[in-house]
Enzyme design. Structure first.
Site, PDB file in Angstrom:
ATOM      1  N   HIS A 223      30.213  30.946  43.041  1.00 14.71           N
ATOM      2  CA  HIS A 223      30.694  31.835  44.098  1.00 14.71           C
ATOM      3  C   HIS A 223      29.681  32.072  45.207  1.00 14.71           C
ATOM      4  O   HIS A 223      29.988  32.742  46.184  1.00 14.71           O
ATOM      5  CB  HIS A 223      31.155  33.180  43.533  1.00 14.71           C
ATOM      6  CG  HIS A 223      30.032  34.021  43.000  1.00 14.71           C
ATOM      7  ND1 HIS A 223      29.530  33.868  41.744  1.00 14.71           N
ATOM      8  CD2 HIS A 223      29.306  35.017  43.562  1.00 14.71           C
ATOM      9  CE1 HIS A 223      28.562  34.744  41.532  1.00 14.71           C
ATOM     10  NE2 HIS A 223      28.401  35.449  42.618  1.00 14.71           N
TER      11      HIS A 223
HETATM   12  C1  UD1 Z   1      30.039  39.728  45.780  1.00 15.56           C
HETATM   13  C2  UD1 Z   1      28.562  40.024  45.989  1.00 15.56           C
HETATM   14  C3  UD1 Z   1      27.723  39.016  45.226  1.00 15.56           C
HETATM   15  C4  UD1 Z   1      28.119  38.992  43.754  1.00 15.56           C
HETATM   16  C5  UD1 Z   1      29.615  38.763  43.619  1.00 15.56           C
HETATM   17  C6  UD1 Z   1      30.005  38.900  42.180  1.00 15.56           C
HETATM   18  C7  UD1 Z   1      27.882  40.984  48.144  1.00 15.56           C
HETATM   19  C8  UD1 Z   1      27.266  40.699  49.448  1.00 15.56           C
HETATM   20  N1  UD1 Z   1      28.191  39.923  47.405  1.00 15.56           N
HETATM   21  O1  UD1 Z   1      30.299  38.453  46.329  1.00 15.56           O
HETATM   22  O2  UD1 Z   1      26.354  39.376  45.310  1.00 15.56           O
HETATM   23  O3  UD1 Z   1      27.409  37.975  43.120  1.00 15.56           O
HETATM   24  O4  UD1 Z   1      30.330  39.752  44.391  1.00 15.56           O
HETATM   25  O5  UD1 Z   1      31.264  38.362  41.920  1.00 15.56           O
HETATM   26  O6  UD1 Z   1      28.071  42.122  47.794  1.00 15.56           O
HETATM   27  N2  UD1 Z   1      38.164  38.601  46.873  1.00 15.56           N
HETATM   28  C9  UD1 Z   1      39.414  38.670  46.325  1.00 15.56           C
HETATM   29  N3  UD1 Z   1      39.638  39.629  45.369  1.00 15.56           N
HETATM   30  C10 UD1 Z   1      38.687  40.505  44.967  1.00 15.56           C
HETATM   31  C11 UD1 Z   1      37.427  40.417  45.555  1.00 15.56           C
HETATM   32  C12 UD1 Z   1      37.180  39.458  46.515  1.00 15.56           C
HETATM   33  O7  UD1 Z   1      40.305  37.901  46.658  1.00 15.56           O
HETATM   34  O8  UD1 Z   1      38.969  41.335  44.092  1.00 15.56           O
HETATM   35  C13 UD1 Z   1      37.901  37.530  47.880  1.00 15.56           C
HETATM   36  C14 UD1 Z   1      38.173  37.977  49.311  1.00 15.56           C
HETATM   37  O9  UD1 Z   1      38.663  36.878  49.997  1.00 15.56           O
HETATM   38  C15 UD1 Z   1      36.777  38.308  49.800  1.00 15.56           C
HETATM   39  C16 UD1 Z   1      35.921  37.299  49.055  1.00 15.56           C
HETATM   40  O10 UD1 Z   1      36.540  37.153  47.787  1.00 15.56           O
HETATM   41  O11 UD1 Z   1      36.651  38.193  51.184  1.00 15.56           O
HETATM   42  C17 UD1 Z   1      34.482  37.725  48.888  1.00 15.56           C
HETATM   43  O12 UD1 Z   1      34.393  39.005  48.273  1.00 15.56           O
HETATM   44  P1  UD1 Z   1      33.059  39.908  48.501  1.00 15.56           P
HETATM   45  O13 UD1 Z   1      33.083  41.090  47.627  1.00 15.56           O
HETATM   46  O14 UD1 Z   1      32.845  40.146  49.954  1.00 15.56           O
HETATM   47  O15 UD1 Z   1      31.913  38.926  48.075  1.00 15.56           O
HETATM   48  P2  UD1 Z   1      31.752  38.050  46.764  1.00 15.56           P
HETATM   49  O16 UD1 Z   1      31.689  36.624  47.168  1.00 15.56           O
HETATM   50  O17 UD1 Z   1      32.771  38.468  45.767  1.00 15.56           O
HETATM   51  N1  UDP Z   2      32.287  36.909  34.339  1.00 13.44           N
HETATM   52  C1  UDP Z   2      33.526  37.166  33.770  1.00 13.44           C
HETATM   53  N2  UDP Z   2      34.578  36.357  34.087  1.00 13.44           N
HETATM   54  C2  UDP Z   2      34.453  35.304  34.927  1.00 13.44           C
HETATM   55  C3  UDP Z   2      33.179  35.031  35.498  1.00 13.44           C
HETATM   56  C4  UDP Z   2      32.118  35.879  35.197  1.00 13.44           C
HETATM   57  O1  UDP Z   2      33.670  38.103  32.997  1.00 13.44           O
HETATM   58  O2  UDP Z   2      35.460  34.616  35.179  1.00 13.44           O
HETATM   59  C5  UDP Z   2      31.179  37.823  34.034  1.00 13.44           C
HETATM   60  C6  UDP Z   2      29.912  37.192  33.524  1.00 13.44           C
HETATM   61  O3  UDP Z   2      29.994  36.959  32.125  1.00 13.44           O
HETATM   62  C7  UDP Z   2      28.891  38.246  33.896  1.00 13.44           C
HETATM   63  C8  UDP Z   2      29.388  38.733  35.240  1.00 13.44           C
HETATM   64  O4  UDP Z   2      30.778  38.432  35.267  1.00 13.44           O
HETATM   65  O5  UDP Z   2      28.939  39.332  32.977  1.00 13.44           O
HETATM   66  C9  UDP Z   2      28.670  38.041  36.364  1.00 13.44           C
HETATM   67  O6  UDP Z   2      29.304  38.341  37.548  1.00 13.44           O
HETATM   68  P1  UDP Z   2      29.295  37.372  38.810  1.00 13.44           P
HETATM   69  O7  UDP Z   2      28.936  35.996  38.401  1.00 13.44           O
HETATM   70  O8  UDP Z   2      30.580  37.591  39.517  1.00 13.44           O
HETATM   71  O9  UDP Z   2      28.178  38.029  39.733  1.00 13.44           O
HETATM   72  P2  UDP Z   2      26.576  37.880  39.810  1.00 13.44           P
HETATM   73  O10 UDP Z   2      26.025  38.169  38.473  1.00 13.44           O
HETATM   74  O11 UDP Z   2      26.281  36.500  40.299  1.00 13.44           O
HETATM   75  O12 UDP Z   2      26.205  38.878  40.849  1.00 13.44           O
END
Ligand code: UD1
Ligand code: UDP
Length: 393
Positions: A223
């Site tokens: 991601h």
């Molecule tokens: C965010 C965090 C990242 C973390 C990740 C964990 C920031 C800057 N980034 O990234 O550090 O590793 O979460 O998963 O805070 N979206 C959906 N449904 C949801 C959430 C998001 O469809 O429930 C889609 C939307 O298109 C959105 C995109 O994902 O624009 C990105 O979501 P966002 O929370 O901005 O950043 P992440 O890439 O999820």
């Molecule tokens: N995770 C989950 N389901 C998924 C992918 C990740 O439960 O489909 C869990 C994973 O085991 C860990 C956490 O989500 O506990 C990590 O989150 P993510 O990778 O979204 O964010 P990051 O740690 O990179 O900020």
């Protein structure tokens, strides 16, 4: 005008009132053990969900799997650019702090919710007396192109109490001039959750349900903007996973950001050789990870979980802010820039060394970090950190 928010009366006598901020998927696993430890110690946690993640599979699923209570406040901010999302969280969080008047606002990790709420609380300190604590302080990738790096550095700068997950965070904070008295080593709260939930995850047997044989499949998660927001980079990573898939099934629970980008860039054909799933729940993910031969990921949390489980991990990034997972764990960085050959070589190396993986977990990854957070908050409120929790050089 900020909206008026009713706060519950201060429910304990002598206990602390502590706002815990969660917003994105990885926050829930870090918050849960702190919330439970605060309750056990007679304090009053107030759970705030910013709504940064909102799909049922990115949020509700974790409340169920982790047995978290309904949030006391749900800010419902949703997605947006960094500025829009951060600003919306700040606007919605300010009246919550004003109404609740907590002793502490505790923020977790490195997401936009972390930074936004730390900033709000720091600026309300003169008016409300609340202090700010950061759980997962001191991690640094050194890569300012990562939004998380900006969030980490600024959050640490405005926090009163910096609670570190691993010893390698301490030199980073010292190098930035943070006084040792503001820093406490607590260990990794995400691993508290892992150790507590592992028996349930094993019962869940999700890999078997997918027809996968233990030790004979790989798991991947993607991601990071550096991997999925650039079409050439995303193509390269998927080609690499496709090459791995010739050797064993590759399960890819796809983050909504990655799914959106794969569709936008027309990369569907490259997903075809992979077992692509919707994002899975925590117990399902833990079940998958625990039985995997190798995990290939750009996630921060998954790097830690594989180390805790002794499962070999290949990190699909240029660097990691979690070096303890390499020096004391099962993680390695794939050669950078990522190429299919480099990723496959790292995968084979990880597979070959899998048997060497079992070793003691890093210091403080012992299932008791939540308790140490609760103790550190109480000690700091009472005028100083206790000797045991105080940063050990
Ligand atoms: C965010 C965090 C990242 C973390 C990740 C964990 C920031 C800057 N980034 O990234 O550090 O590793 O979460 O998963 O805070 N979206 C959906 N449904 C949801 C959430 C998001 O469809 O429930 C889609 C939307 O298109 C959105 C995109 O994902 O624009 C990105 O979501 P966002 O929370 O901005 O950043 P992440 O890439 O999820
Ligand atoms: N995770 C989950 N389901 C998924 C992918 C990740 O439960 O489909 C869990 C994973 O085991 C860990 C956490 O989500 O506990 C990590 O989150 P993510 O990778 O979204 O964010 P990051 O740690 O990179 O900020």
């Amino acid at each position: 005008m900020p909206q008026r928010i009713e706060a519950p009366a201060h429910p304990t006598s002598g206990g602390m009132k502590v706002i815990l901020v969660a917003g994105a998927r990885p926050n829930f696993m870090k918050v849960a053990p702190v919330l439970f430890a605060l309750r056990r110690a007679g304090h009053a946690p107030v759970l705030v969900h910013t709504g940064q993640h909102y799909d049922a599979r990115m949020s509700d699923a974790f409340f169920a799997d982790l047995e978290l209570p309904e949030p006391d406040h749900h800010l419902g901010v949703g997605s947006g650019s960094h500025a829009v999302q951060t600003a919306r969280i700040m606007e919605a969080f300010e009246p919550v702090v004003l109404a609740e008047r907590p002793d502490w606002v505790v923020v977790f990790g490195d997401v936009n919710s972390t930074l936004a709420c730390a900033l709000v609380a720091a600026k309300l300190q003169p008016e409300t007396g609340c202090r700010v604590a950061h759980v997962e302080a001191g991690l640094r990738s050194g890569d300012w192109r990562m939004p998380e790096e900006v969030n980490r550095v600024v959050t640490d700068r405005v926090s009163d109490l910096l609670l570190t997950p691993s010893r390698d965070a301490h030199p980073n904070l010292r190098a930035e001039g943070v006084p040792d008295g503001r820093v406490a080593f607590v260990g990794n709260t995400m691993i508290d959750t892992l150790l507590a939930r592992l028996p349930r995850a094993r019962e869940r047997a999700f890999a078997a349900e997918l027809g996968l044989e233990r030790g004979r499949y790989a798991v991947s998660t993607l991601h990071r903007p550096s991997n999925v927001d650039d079409p050439a980079a995303f193509r390269g990573v998927l080609e690499a996973l496709g090459t791995v898939a010739r050797e064993m099934p590759v399960v890819l629970p796809l983050h909504p950001r990655a799914r959106r980008q794969a569709e936008a860039f027309g990369l569907d054909a490259l997903l075809a050789p992979l077992r692509v799933l919707e994002p899975v729940g925590y117990l399902e993910m833990l079940s998958l990870t625990e039985g995997a031969a190798v995990v290939l990921t750009d996630s921060g949390g998954v790097q830690e979980e594989t180390t805790a489980l002794g499962v070999p991990c290949v990190t699909l990034r240029e660097q990691t802010e979690r070096p303890v997972t390499v020096t004391e764990g099962t993680n390695r960085l794939a050669p950078w820039p990522l190429t299919a050959e480099g990723v496959v070589a790292a995968f084979r190396d990880a597979l070959a060394r899998g048997q060497e993986a079992a070793q003691p977990r890093p210091d403080g990854w012992d299932g008791r970090a939540g308790e140490r957070v609760a103790a550190a908050l109480a000690a700091a409120l009472n005028g100083g950190l206790d000797g045991e929790t105080q940063n050990a050089r």
